[in-house]
Design an enzyme around this catalytic site. Structure first.
Site, PDB file in Angstrom:
ATOM      1  N   GLU A   1       6.845  -0.445  -5.309  1.00  0.00           N
ATOM      2  CA  GLU A   1       5.756  -0.797  -6.240  1.00  0.00           C
ATOM      3  C   GLU A   1       4.486  -0.785  -5.402  1.00  0.00           C
ATOM      4  O   GLU A   1       4.176  -1.731  -4.700  1.00  0.00           O
ATOM      5  CB  GLU A   1       6.035  -2.171  -6.854  1.00  0.00           C
ATOM      6  CG  GLU A   1       5.246  -2.418  -8.116  1.00  0.00           C
ATOM      7  CD  GLU A   1       4.137  -3.420  -7.893  1.00  0.00           C
ATOM      8  OE1 GLU A   1       2.974  -2.966  -7.850  1.00  0.00           O
ATOM      9  OE2 GLU A   1       4.421  -4.612  -7.743  1.00  0.00           O
TER      10      GLU A   1
ATOM     11  N   CYS B   1      -2.466  -5.371  -8.189  1.00  0.00           N
ATOM     12  CA  CYS B   1      -2.240  -3.928  -8.224  1.00  0.00           C
ATOM     13  C   CYS B   1      -2.463  -3.417  -9.641  1.00  0.00           C
ATOM     14  O   CYS B   1      -2.620  -2.216  -9.847  1.00  0.00           O
ATOM     15  CB  CYS B   1      -0.882  -3.554  -7.667  1.00  0.00           C
ATOM     16  SG  CYS B   1       0.415  -4.467  -8.404  1.00  0.00           S
TER      17      CYS B   1
ATOM     18  N   SER C   1       0.825  -1.213   0.000  1.00  0.00           N
ATOM     19  CA  SER C   1       0.000   0.000   0.000  1.00  0.00           C
ATOM     20  C   SER C   1       0.858   1.261   0.000  1.00  0.00           C
ATOM     21  O   SER C   1       2.049   1.229   0.352  1.00  0.00           O
ATOM     22  CB  SER C   1      -0.887   0.005   1.249  1.00  0.00           C
ATOM     23  OG  SER C   1      -0.065   0.216   2.385  1.00  0.00           O
TER      24      SER C   1
ATOM     25  N   GLY D   1       4.436   2.060   1.855  1.00  0.00           N
ATOM     26  CA  GLY D   1       5.560   2.536   1.042  1.00  0.00           C
ATOM     27  C   GLY D   1       6.152   3.833   1.587  1.00  0.00           C
ATOM     28  O   GLY D   1       7.367   4.017   1.598  1.00  0.00           O
TER      29      GLY D   1
END
Ligand code: UN1
Length: 510
Positions: free
Chosen positions: A264, A298, A243, A247
């Site tokens: 990512e 994602c 998430s 991050g």
């Protein structure tokens, strides 16, 4: 539940190891955690989390392994990855079963994920003979200017439940050929598949004298295990998938010690469907991208931006296709849509639909929980919501099979809507008009790391660089030249003459 134990380390008991340093497995003396299977909510196992000290021990062991591994010739490092690939090929369906148990994926997608691992092994083996630097023209006579790529050091990998194997594999197979040991903090939802993945590396490493066991380490647990890894000065690169809030935390911690991050994070992926699109193809692409993995990639399709002349027809086709979706136990043959990972995901799915309705949206289909004919767990009918415009709720990522549909006025407007969110991972256009496709791929087009024409937003091949811009975090993993992030560049000037000319013509004679 039936756990294929032959893939797991032998030292397993009722409680699974929380710390693996090569072939040494320990319980983990931190808090116990017990993930349950998304399939039916049954507890799968118990595991003890790694404490900060145990993370430090894994990092120290990886650091020692690095000293030996960095001087092993890269093609020999490639040989280890080739052998890992052999192990994975031999155990493909059993490994996939663990993904189904822990992440709830249907076998086809779980096996697809193991295939990504096999593919990235092959890619990395080839790469092990291609870690090229440049030879650069020197401005000085009898001088050579070259660059070399050297191993970087132990790499920390933090990964999410939804790709519990492939994301680690992208990082670790490439990291290993680059000369870097890997310390992995998997999702607390998927401890078993992570141990099985690690065990494949350990088994391959055992067959090569050059490969220290601690090339692969696993530290289980929740955010604090990840934080301990991110803090470690001996870990020059932390690659984190998950998430945006996670991050941000990792980025702050790693930046605080001037380490490197490869992030990512969230996507909010859109597809533009223009009036010249092949709708047959578009519908198939939309359904896979929106409901595959129960919308928990994602790269899943969250937003459809459609030309007003075709929107009604497209909605009709989609509603028809959604009505036939086999939803339920992912291990039952024929199922296409498995469960959400857990209750919080279900609640967010239901809440986002309510919010969308409050913002003027019309629910076209789905949007409710499936309770009959499913083995417990959180199953939903995938939802399509028609929105009057791109409202606030469309700018947020809901990690579930929920797709919003809105319309555009011109191709420029469509691209503006596509780019009008904080995330920048994946995007697609369906069109038969080369000008529209060209514009979408141009510098003024999609601002995402991935921009596709006439295919969906998800399901990228490993050969390309994977990742995205803006809140997605800017990292690129897997193919192309992503390997450079796992190495350090050394620029070397060599004087083979007998004079000492200075650069820029500087005279400094004594
Ligand atoms: C992810 O969801 O974190 O492109 C990765 C895809 C897969 C990877 C998704 N190859 O959908």
């Amino acid at each position: 539940m039936d756990i294929p134990a032959q893939l797991l380390p032998q030292q397993i008991h009722a409680c699974y190891p929380g710390v693996a340093i090569g072939n040494k497995y320990e319980l983990g003396s931190g808090a116990k955690f017990s993930p349950s299977s998304p399939i039916n909510g049954e507890s799968l196992c118990q595991s003890g989390a790694a404490t900060a000290d145990e993370v430090a021990a894994a990092v120290a062991a990886a650091h020692e392994a690095f000293k030996a591994w960095r001087v092993v010739p890269a093609p020999v490092r490639g040989e280890l990855v080739r052998r890992i690939g052999d192990e994975v090929r031999a155990n493909k369906s059993e490994l996939a079963k663990l993904i189904t148990l822990e992440a709830g994926k249907i076998p086809a997608e779980a096996e697809g994920e193991i295939q990504e691992w096999i593919d990235v092994c092959d890619f990395a083996v080839g790469l092990s003979r291609q870690l090229y630097g440049l030879t650069i023209a020197s401005e000085r006579p009898e001088h050579q200017l070259i660059e070399q790529w050297h191993p970087l050091g132990p790499v920390g990998v933090i990964s999410a439940f939804n790709f519990p194997c492939a994301v680690w594999a992208w990082n670790s197979m490439i990291g290993l050929v680059c000369g870097d040991p890997i310390i992995w903090k998997p999702s607390e939802q998927t401890p078993l598949i992570s141990l099985a993945c690690h065990e494949m590396v350990v088994r391959a490493a055992k067959t090569m004298d050059e490969a220290p066991a601690a090339l692969s380490c696993v530290v289980q647990g929740k955010a604090d295990a990840g934080e301990a890894l991110a803090k470690s000065e001996l870990v020059p690169l932390v690659s984190a998938t998950g998430s945006v809030p996670m991050g941000r935390e990792v980025a702050k911690t790693v930046a605080g010690r001037l380490g490197k991050c490869l992030l990512e994070l969230s996507g909010n992926n859109a597809m533009i469907v223009t009036e010249t699109a092949d709708l047959e193809l578009a519908v198939r692409a939309i359904v896979f991208a929106a409901v595959g993995t129960a919308g928990q990639r994602c790269t899943s399709l969250r937003r459809l931006i459609v030309h007003p002349d075709i929107v009604d027809g497209l909605c009709e086709r989609l509603v028809k296709a959604y009505a036939t979706l086999p939803i339920g136990d992912p291990s039952r043959p024929g199922t296409l849509v498995g469960p959400l990972v857990g209750k919080p995901s279900l609640e967010r799915f239901l809440a986002s639909i309510k919010t969308a309705q409050a913002q003027g949206g019309t629910l076209l289909c789905g949007g409710d929980q499936v309770t009959e004919g499913v083995p417990g767990g959180c199953y939903v009918h995938p939802a399509l919501v028609r929105m009057p415009e791109q409202t606030e709720v469309m700018r947020e990522e809901t990690f579930a099979p929920l797709t919003y549909i809105t319309t555009y006025d011109s191709i420029e407007h469509a691209i503006e809507l596509q780019n009008g969110v904080a995330q920048g991972l994946s995007s697609a256009i369906f069109t038969s008009d080369v000008r529209e496709a060209g514009r979408f791929l141009s510098p003024a087009g999609s601002d995402c790391g991935i921009a596709n024409v006439n295919i969906g937003t998800s399901g990228a091949e490993i050969g390309g660089a994977f990742g995205g811009e803006k809140e997605t975090g800017g990292g690129r993993e897997s193919g192309s030249d992503s390997w450079k992030q796992y190495m350090r560049r050394s620029t070397n000037t060599i004087n083979y003459g007998s004079a000492l000319p200075l650069a820029q013509g500087i005279k400094f004679d004594v």
